[in-house]
Design a protein around this motif. Structure first.
Motif, short mmCIF file in Angstrom:
data_model
loop_
_atom_site.label_atom_id
_atom_site.label_comp_id
_atom_site.label_asym_id
_atom_site.label_seq_id
_atom_site.Cartn_x
_atom_site.Cartn_y
_atom_site.Cartn_z
N PRO A 102 0.84 -1.20 0.00
CA PRO A 102 0.00 0.00 0.00
C PRO A 102 0.88 1.25 0.00
CG PRO A 102 -0.06 -1.08 2.15
CD PRO A 102 0.74 -1.95 1.24
N GLU A 103 0.60 2.15 -0.93
CA GLU A 103 1.38 3.38 -0.98
C GLU A 103 0.66 4.54 -0.30
OE1 GLU A 103 -0.41 3.50 -5.29
OE2 GLU A 103 -0.13 1.99 -3.75
N THR A 104 -0.54 4.28 0.18
CA THR A 104 -1.30 5.29 0.92
C THR A 104 -2.02 4.60 2.06
OG1 THR A 104 -2.94 7.07 0.73
CG2 THR A 104 -3.33 5.09 -0.61
N VAL A 149 7.14 10.16 -3.75
CA VAL A 149 8.00 10.64 -4.83
C VAL A 149 9.30 9.84 -4.77
CG1 VAL A 149 8.97 12.53 -3.46
CG2 VAL A 149 8.97 12.69 -5.95
N GLU A 150 9.78 9.45 -5.94
CA GLU A 150 11.02 8.68 -6.00
C GLU A 150 12.17 9.49 -5.40
OE1 GLU A 150 11.64 5.80 -9.56
OE2 GLU A 150 10.69 7.62 -10.34
N LYS A 151 13.01 8.81 -4.66
CA LYS A 151 14.17 9.49 -4.07
C LYS A 151 15.08 10.03 -5.16
CE LYS A 151 14.32 7.26 0.41
NZ LYS A 151 15.10 6.48 1.37
N GLU A 152 15.04 9.42 -6.34
CA GLU A 152 15.88 9.86 -7.46
C GLU A 152 15.27 11.04 -8.21
OE1 GLU A 152 16.51 6.39 -9.85
OE2 GLU A 152 17.56 5.34 -8.25
N ASN A 153 14.20 11.64 -7.68
CA ASN A 153 13.55 12.76 -8.33
C ASN A 153 13.50 13.97 -7.39
OD1 ASN A 153 12.02 14.45 -9.92
ND2 ASN A 153 10.39 12.98 -10.30
N PRO A 154 14.67 14.55 -7.08
CA PRO A 154 14.70 15.67 -6.13
C PRO A 154 13.95 16.90 -6.62
CG PRO A 154 16.85 15.38 -7.17
CD PRO A 154 16.00 14.21 -7.59
N ARG A 155 13.84 17.06 -7.93
CA ARG A 155 13.13 18.21 -8.48
C ARG A 155 11.65 18.17 -8.10
NH1 ARG A 155 12.22 18.83 -14.54
NH2 ARG A 155 10.87 20.63 -14.56
N ALA A 167 8.17 15.91 4.02
CA ALA A 167 8.60 14.51 3.97
C ALA A 167 8.41 13.88 5.34
CB ALA A 167 10.05 14.42 3.52
N GLN A 168 7.69 12.76 5.38
CA GLN A 168 7.39 12.09 6.64
C GLN A 168 8.32 10.90 6.89
OE1 GLN A 168 5.08 13.23 8.83
NE2 GLN A 168 4.92 14.94 7.40
N ASN A 169 8.55 10.12 5.85
CA ASN A 169 9.38 8.92 6.00
C ASN A 169 9.76 8.40 4.62
OD1 ASN A 169 6.50 8.31 5.79
ND2 ASN A 169 7.08 6.18 5.99
N PHE A 179 10.05 8.75 -1.01
CA PHE A 179 9.71 9.55 0.15
C PHE A 179 8.18 9.62 0.20
CE2 PHE A 179 13.86 11.58 -0.88
CZ PHE A 179 14.49 11.37 0.34
N HIS A 180 7.63 9.54 1.41
CA HIS A 180 6.20 9.76 1.62
C HIS A 180 6.07 11.18 2.15
CE1 HIS A 180 2.46 9.29 4.24
NE2 HIS A 180 2.04 9.27 3.00
N LEU A 181 5.36 12.02 1.43
CA LEU A 181 5.16 13.42 1.82
C LEU A 181 3.69 13.65 2.15
CD1 LEU A 181 7.62 13.40 -0.38
CD2 LEU A 181 7.31 15.84 -0.28
N THR A 182 3.45 14.55 3.07
CA THR A 182 2.07 14.89 3.40
C THR A 182 1.89 16.40 3.46
OG1 THR A 182 2.45 14.81 5.80
CG2 THR A 182 1.66 12.78 4.75
N TYR A 183 0.65 16.78 3.23
CA TYR A 183 0.22 18.17 3.33
C TYR A 183 -0.96 18.14 4.31
CZ TYR A 183 -1.72 22.71 1.90
OH TYR A 183 -2.18 23.99 1.88
#
Length: 190
Positions: A102-104, A149-155, A167-169, A179-183
């Motif tokens: 699960p990605e979410t 978002v892929e770690k290889e996609n810093p942009r 970034a949460q984890n 990276f799992h990011l939240t708003y």
């Protein structure tokens, strides 16, 4: 103009979903054939009640051209929305024991794919789609939005962070590092 997607948008949105997914699209299709991959996502975009459905998509349209898309849904419904998709992959793509992590999760409105046509990048379309997605989540009563978002996609990570995502984890999804990011919406005092 940003609007809800319709089934007839499939030939324009499916390539955007595939672009956002990168190598994951081929893993889902169990094929490296671009036509097989495209056919899979066109099919599911036109269907209801799955994570890649037009029902879960906003499009950015300008001069009768779709230049971007945002696919999002309630994270609590992930397994329900995945059910038809995974059954179809098993029956038609030979993925008999395919069980993606699960990605979410429950409690977040999940931005699954955000994509802008290569010829239209750098014009603020991605930012406009993110803002529309935030408004969409808020209108549905969600308190939090999540994405990976892929770690290889810093942009991309930087874009989301500039929009207020944190970034949460880290997590692994289908063998990739993300990276799992939240708003989170500010809770107004009563």
């Amino acid at each position: 103009m940003i609007r809800p997607a319709a089934p007839h948008d499939a030939p324009f949105v499916a390539p955007l979903i595939i672009q956002a997914m990168g190598d994951l699209a081929a893993k889902f299709a169990n094929s490296n054939n671009p036509q097989v991959i495209l056919g899979l996502f066109i099919y599911f975009f036109q269907q209801e009640n799955n994570q890649y459905s037009y029902q879960n998509t906003l499009v950015f349209e300008e001069n009768d051209q779709i230049l971007g898309s945002l696919n999002a849904y309630d994270g609590a419904k992930l397994f329900e929305l995945r059910e038809n998709f995974l059954s179809y992959l098993k029956e038609n793509h030979g993925l008999n024991s395919f069980h993606p992590e699960p990605e979410t999760q429950e409690g977040e409105f999940y931005f699954d794919t955000i994509s802008v046509h290569p010829d239209a990048q750098g014009k603020g379309i991605g930012k406009a789609l993110i803002i529309a997605g935030i408004d969409w989540a808020k209108a549905l009563g969600h308190q939090k939005i999540g994405l990976i978002v892929e770690k290889e996609n810093p942009r991309a990570k930087e874009l989301y962070e500039n929009m207020g995502f944190i970034a949460q984890n880290s997590m692994v999804f289908l063998g990739g590092d993300y990276f799992h990011l939240t708003y989170c919406f500010e809770v107004q005092p009563t």
